[in-house]
Design an enzyme around this catalytic site. Structure first.
Site, PDB file in Angstrom:
ATOM      1  CD  GLU A   1       2.282 -13.504  15.480  1.00 14.77           C
ATOM      2  OE1 GLU A   1       2.149 -12.381  15.996  1.00 14.77           O
ATOM      3  OE2 GLU A   1       1.892 -14.550  16.026  1.00 14.77           O
TER       4      GLU A   1
ATOM      5  NE  ARG B   1      -3.141  -1.548   4.280  1.00 15.25           N
ATOM      6  CZ  ARG B   1      -4.383  -1.626   3.853  1.00 15.25           C
ATOM      7  NH1 ARG B   1      -5.185  -2.538   4.330  1.00 15.25           N
ATOM      8  NH2 ARG B   1      -4.842  -0.791   2.955  1.00 15.25           N
TER       9      ARG B   1
ATOM     10  CG  ASP C   1      -2.070   0.950   1.105  1.00 12.46           C
ATOM     11  OD1 ASP C   1      -2.316   1.446  -0.016  1.00 12.46           O
ATOM     12  OD2 ASP C   1      -2.731   1.225   2.120  1.00 12.46           O
TER      13      ASP C   1
ATOM     14  CG  ASN D   1      -7.534  -2.492  -6.051  1.00 11.13           C
ATOM     15  OD1 ASN D   1      -6.610  -3.289  -5.890  1.00 11.13           O
ATOM     16  ND2 ASN D   1      -7.811  -1.562  -5.139  1.00 11.13           N
ATOM     17  CD1 TRP D   2     -12.631  -5.484 -10.015  1.00 13.25           C
ATOM     18  CD2 TRP D   2     -11.822  -4.745 -11.964  1.00 13.25           C
ATOM     19  NE1 TRP D   2     -11.942  -6.521 -10.600  1.00 13.25           N
ATOM     20  CE2 TRP D   2     -11.435  -6.090 -11.802  1.00 13.25           C
ATOM     21  CE3 TRP D   2     -11.420  -4.064 -13.114  1.00 13.25           C
ATOM     22  CZ2 TRP D   2     -10.665  -6.779 -12.746  1.00 13.25           C
ATOM     23  CZ3 TRP D   2     -10.661  -4.750 -14.053  1.00 13.25           C
ATOM     24  CH2 TRP D   2     -10.289  -6.088 -13.871  1.00 13.25           C
TER      25      TRP D   2
ATOM     26  NE  ARG E   1      -8.282   0.335   5.053  1.00 15.18           N
ATOM     27  CZ  ARG E   1      -8.146   1.668   5.219  1.00 15.18           C
ATOM     28  NH1 ARG E   1      -8.408   2.217   6.390  1.00 15.18           N
ATOM     29  NH2 ARG E   1      -7.778   2.435   4.220  1.00 15.18           N
ATOM     30  CG  LEU E   2      -6.910  -8.967   6.577  1.00 17.30           C
ATOM     31  CD1 LEU E   2      -5.400  -9.030   6.598  1.00 17.30           C
ATOM     32  CD2 LEU E   2      -7.493 -10.007   7.507  1.00 17.30           C
TER      33      LEU E   2
ATOM     34  CD1 TRP F   1       7.340   6.716  -2.648  1.00 17.07           C
ATOM     35  CD2 TRP F   1       6.789   6.867  -4.823  1.00 17.07           C
ATOM     36  NE1 TRP F   1       8.507   6.799  -3.366  1.00 17.07           N
ATOM     37  CE2 TRP F   1       8.202   6.886  -4.710  1.00 17.07           C
ATOM     38  CE3 TRP F   1       6.224   6.947  -6.093  1.00 17.07           C
ATOM     39  CZ2 TRP F   1       9.044   6.991  -5.809  1.00 17.07           C
ATOM     40  CZ3 TRP F   1       7.063   7.049  -7.197  1.00 17.07           C
ATOM     41  CH2 TRP F   1       8.466   7.071  -7.043  1.00 17.07           C
TER      42      TRP F   1
ATOM     43  CG  HIS G   1      -0.041   1.819  -9.408  1.00 19.03           C
ATOM     44  ND1 HIS G   1      -0.271   1.472  -8.093  1.00 19.03           N
ATOM     45  CD2 HIS G   1      -1.133   2.540  -9.793  1.00 19.03           C
ATOM     46  CE1 HIS G   1      -1.445   1.949  -7.710  1.00 19.03           C
ATOM     47  NE2 HIS G   1      -1.982   2.608  -8.705  1.00 19.03           N
TER      48      HIS G   1
END
Ligand code: FPP
Length: 236
Positions: free
Chosen positions: A201, A182, A18, A66-67, A188-189, A23, A35
């Site tokens: 973990e 992450r 992420d 992501n669409w 978050r997941l 960035w 990307h």
């Protein structure tokens, strides 16, 4: 000397890469530049993980959500993934990396499906680390497709167990995730590896993904080794 289990690298690491957009924005660049750099970071970390003896590395490259992004960003990402898979066979071959895909192939453009099928076939005999590319992947979607495939193959009367359902997940040979990383500061997941994250973990890094390097990766491994994993039991 046989290494103690505590010093072994995590067998399966999953990464939510992420911060590409932020960035780029922070540098006055278009999100797509993030990307592009993110793909370079992915290659760095694939090499570092393979060198560290990790057996499986999952990379969350494109989610079922992501669409919802702008059309030009989506098509840039599809093109980037496609070109990478088409041109980077040597990157995988030199390291003996086996590439597998997780996610719903049906929802992907035909050219991406073709490149995925080709790289999976061309690397299928390699015995080094497995690189699991999550493209058009959603954890809930994976579980629903697995239940449907289980029912279709074994009939609706056959009881579903954790073990039997695991055979119908995407890339079924991929084990439970030991370490989830992450980047980009969010905690978050985001629908990533819901099933395999059961006892992972979690390691969060504030750095944006394109800035990630071998040193950051080593820090995540050190964190992992500091954890006492109990899997719901009681420490000895
Ligand atoms: C999340 O950052 C990143 C993505 C949705 C795309 C990640 C894809 C790559 C790095 C390409 C990798 C491809 C292969 C084949 C390994 P974001 O854009 O959501 O960042 P933001 O939160 O700063 O906007």
């Amino acid at each position: 000397m046989t290494p103690s289990p505590d010093s072994l690298p995590p067998s399966h690491i999953g990464i939510i890469m992420d911060g590409n957009g932020r960035w780029a924005t922070s540098k006055g660049l278009p999100r797509t530049a993030g990307h592009k750099e993110g793909l370079e970071a992915a290659k760095r970390i694939v090499a570092a993980a393979s060198d560290a003896g990790v057996r499986t590395l999952s990379l969350y490259a494109f989610s079922t959500e992501n669409w919802r992004r702008a059309e030009d960003e989506v098509s840039f990402l599809m093109g980037l993934i496609c070109t990478h898979l088409r041109n980077q066979y040597d990157f995988y071959r030199e390291r003996g990396l086996r590439v597998v895909h997780s996610g719903d192939l049906d929802g992907l453009p035909a050219k991406v499906r073709r490149e995925i099928a080709r790289v999976e076939k061309d690397t299928s005999e390699f015995t080094g680390m497995t690189v699991n590319l999550l493209i058009n992947y959603g954890g809930r979607d994976e579980i629903i497709r697995a239940i449907t495939a289980h029912r279709d193959a074994l009939g609706p009367e056959t009881p579903i167990t954790e073990e039997s359902l695991s055979n119908y997940l995407d890339a079924p040979q991929v084990p439970d995730m030991d370490l989830m990383i992450r980047t980009g500061g969010e905690m978050r997941l985001s629908n990533f590896h819901l099933w395999r994250a059961a006892y992972a973990e979690f390691y969060f890094s504030d750095a944006y993904w394109p800035d990630w390097n071998e040193k950051d990766f080593k820090k995540a491994l050190t964190f992992f080794h500091s954890r006492q994993r109990r899997f719901g039991g009681v420490p000895k």
